[in-house]
Design a protein around this motif. Structure first.
Motif, PDB file in Angstrom:
ATOM      1  N   THR A 291      11.681  15.196  -9.071  1.00  0.00           N
ATOM      2  CA  THR A 291      10.477  15.604  -9.736  1.00  0.00           C
ATOM      3  C   THR A 291       9.641  14.348  -9.267  1.00  0.00           C
ATOM      4  O   THR A 291       8.457  14.312  -9.238  1.00  0.00           O
ATOM      5  N   LYS A 292      10.009  13.032 -10.180  1.00  0.00           N
ATOM      6  CA  LYS A 292       9.116  11.792 -10.141  1.00  0.00           C
ATOM      7  C   LYS A 292       8.605  11.532  -8.954  1.00  0.00           C
ATOM      8  O   LYS A 292       7.832  10.958  -8.372  1.00  0.00           O
ATOM      9  N   LEU A 293       9.944  11.654  -7.731  1.00  0.00           N
ATOM     10  CA  LEU A 293       9.433  11.175  -6.551  1.00  0.00           C
ATOM     11  C   LEU A 293       8.320  12.152  -5.778  1.00  0.00           C
ATOM     12  O   LEU A 293       7.346  11.391  -5.197  1.00  0.00           O
ATOM     13  N   ILE A 294       8.154  13.223  -6.237  1.00  0.00           N
ATOM     14  CA  ILE A 294       7.312  14.215  -5.708  1.00  0.00           C
ATOM     15  C   ILE A 294       5.923  13.757  -6.305  1.00  0.00           C
ATOM     16  O   ILE A 294       4.838  13.886  -5.675  1.00  0.00           O
ATOM     17  N   TRP A 295       5.893  13.426  -7.533  1.00  0.00           N
ATOM     18  CA  TRP A 295       4.692  13.076  -8.319  1.00  0.00           C
ATOM     19  C   TRP A 295       4.310  11.780  -7.572  1.00  0.00           C
ATOM     20  O   TRP A 295       3.075  11.388  -7.334  1.00  0.00           O
ATOM     21  N   ILE A 296       5.220  10.989  -7.293  1.00  0.00           N
ATOM     22  CA  ILE A 296       4.670   9.364  -6.725  1.00  0.00           C
ATOM     23  C   ILE A 296       4.189   9.776  -5.271  1.00  0.00           C
ATOM     24  O   ILE A 296       2.923   9.175  -5.022  1.00  0.00           O
ATOM     25  N   PHE A 297       4.795  10.677  -4.648  1.00  0.00           N
ATOM     26  CA  PHE A 297       4.194  11.050  -3.327  1.00  0.00           C
ATOM     27  C   PHE A 297       2.873  11.456  -3.249  1.00  0.00           C
ATOM     28  O   PHE A 297       1.793  11.323  -2.744  1.00  0.00           O
ATOM     29  N   GLY A 298       2.833  12.660  -4.529  1.00  0.00           N
ATOM     30  CA  GLY A 298       1.360  13.054  -4.605  1.00  0.00           C
ATOM     31  C   GLY A 298       0.186  11.992  -4.889  1.00  0.00           C
ATOM     32  O   GLY A 298      -0.794  12.163  -4.454  1.00  0.00           O
ATOM     33  N   GLY A 299       0.798  11.188  -5.690  1.00  0.00           N
ATOM     34  CA  GLY A 299      -0.221   9.918  -6.154  1.00  0.00           C
ATOM     35  C   GLY A 299      -0.644   9.167  -4.896  1.00  0.00           C
ATOM     36  O   GLY A 299      -1.819   8.919  -4.831  1.00  0.00           O
ATOM     37  N   VAL A 300       0.294   8.848  -3.991  1.00  0.00           N
ATOM     38  CA  VAL A 300      -0.226   8.291  -2.938  1.00  0.00           C
ATOM     39  C   VAL A 300      -1.128   8.938  -1.989  1.00  0.00           C
ATOM     40  O   VAL A 300      -2.081   8.546  -1.478  1.00  0.00           O
ATOM     41  N   ALA A 301      -0.782  10.340  -1.836  1.00  0.00           N
ATOM     42  CA  ALA A 301      -1.662  11.229  -1.112  1.00  0.00           C
ATOM     43  C   ALA A 301      -2.927  11.221  -1.604  1.00  0.00           C
ATOM     44  O   ALA A 301      -4.013  11.255  -1.178  1.00  0.00           O
ATOM     45  N   CYS A 302      -3.213  11.194  -3.175  1.00  0.00           N
ATOM     46  CA  CYS A 302      -4.314  11.520  -3.661  1.00  0.00           C
ATOM     47  C   CYS A 302      -5.259   9.957  -3.307  1.00  0.00           C
ATOM     48  O   CYS A 302      -6.537  10.046  -3.210  1.00  0.00           O
ATOM     49  N   ILE A 303      -4.684   8.820  -3.442  1.00  0.00           N
ATOM     50  CA  ILE A 303      -5.091   7.762  -3.118  1.00  0.00           C
ATOM     51  C   ILE A 303      -5.595   7.593  -1.700  1.00  0.00           C
ATOM     52  O   ILE A 303      -6.901   7.270  -1.581  1.00  0.00           O
ATOM     53  N   LEU A 304      -4.813   8.212  -0.722  1.00  0.00           N
ATOM     54  CA  LEU A 304      -5.408   8.219   0.682  1.00  0.00           C
ATOM     55  C   LEU A 304      -6.407   9.172   0.761  1.00  0.00           C
ATOM     56  O   LEU A 304      -7.601   8.745   1.352  1.00  0.00           O
ATOM     57  N   TYR A 305      -6.535  10.151  -0.023  1.00  0.00           N
ATOM     58  CA  TYR A 305      -7.572  11.442   0.104  1.00  0.00           C
ATOM     59  C   TYR A 305      -8.850  10.843  -0.470  1.00  0.00           C
ATOM     60  O   TYR A 305      -9.777  10.745   0.208  1.00  0.00           O
ATOM     61  N   GLY A 306      -8.517   9.991  -1.552  1.00  0.00           N
ATOM     62  CA  GLY A 306     -10.001   9.312  -2.188  1.00  0.00           C
ATOM     63  C   GLY A 306     -10.516   8.092  -1.417  1.00  0.00           C
ATOM     64  O   GLY A 306     -11.642   8.159  -1.152  1.00  0.00           O
TER      65      GLY A 306
END
Length: 91
Positions: free
Chosen positions: A72-87
């Motif tokens: 679950t934490k790994l998914i949250w981290i990948f999601g955060g990186v994806a948000c950074i790249l999108y931003g």
């Protein structure tokens, strides 16, 4: 044999050193060209390098942590990186 740094740490640091060296090399190229169009072209090519290094470095770190971090934490981290790249891309 005694190991001072983990392999993941050494890989992450090496990638960041390479990334920084590329940045310095591009700065030298910009000065050498002394032309705004060429400088803009070379500078925009760095837009590819930064996210690629970020993704690779984060992946190496997460693989190193995979034994200690829940899925679950790994998914949250990948999601955060994806948000950074999108931003960064949506300006």
């Amino acid at each position: 044999m005694f190991q001072l740094f983990e392999k993941a740490i050494m890989s992450m640091a090496l990638l960041r050193i390479i990334s920084g060296s590329i940045e310095i090399f591009v700065a030298i190229l910009i000065l050498k060209f002394n032309d705004i169009e060429k400088a803009l072209l070379v500078n925009s090519s760095l837009a590819l390098v930064g996210p690629i290094i970020l993704i690779i470095t984060t992946t190496i770190g997460l693989v190193g942590l995979s034994e200690r971090v829940s899925l679950t934490k790994l998914i949250w981290i990948f999601g955060g990186v994806a948000c950074i790249l999108y931003g960064v891309r949506s300006s």
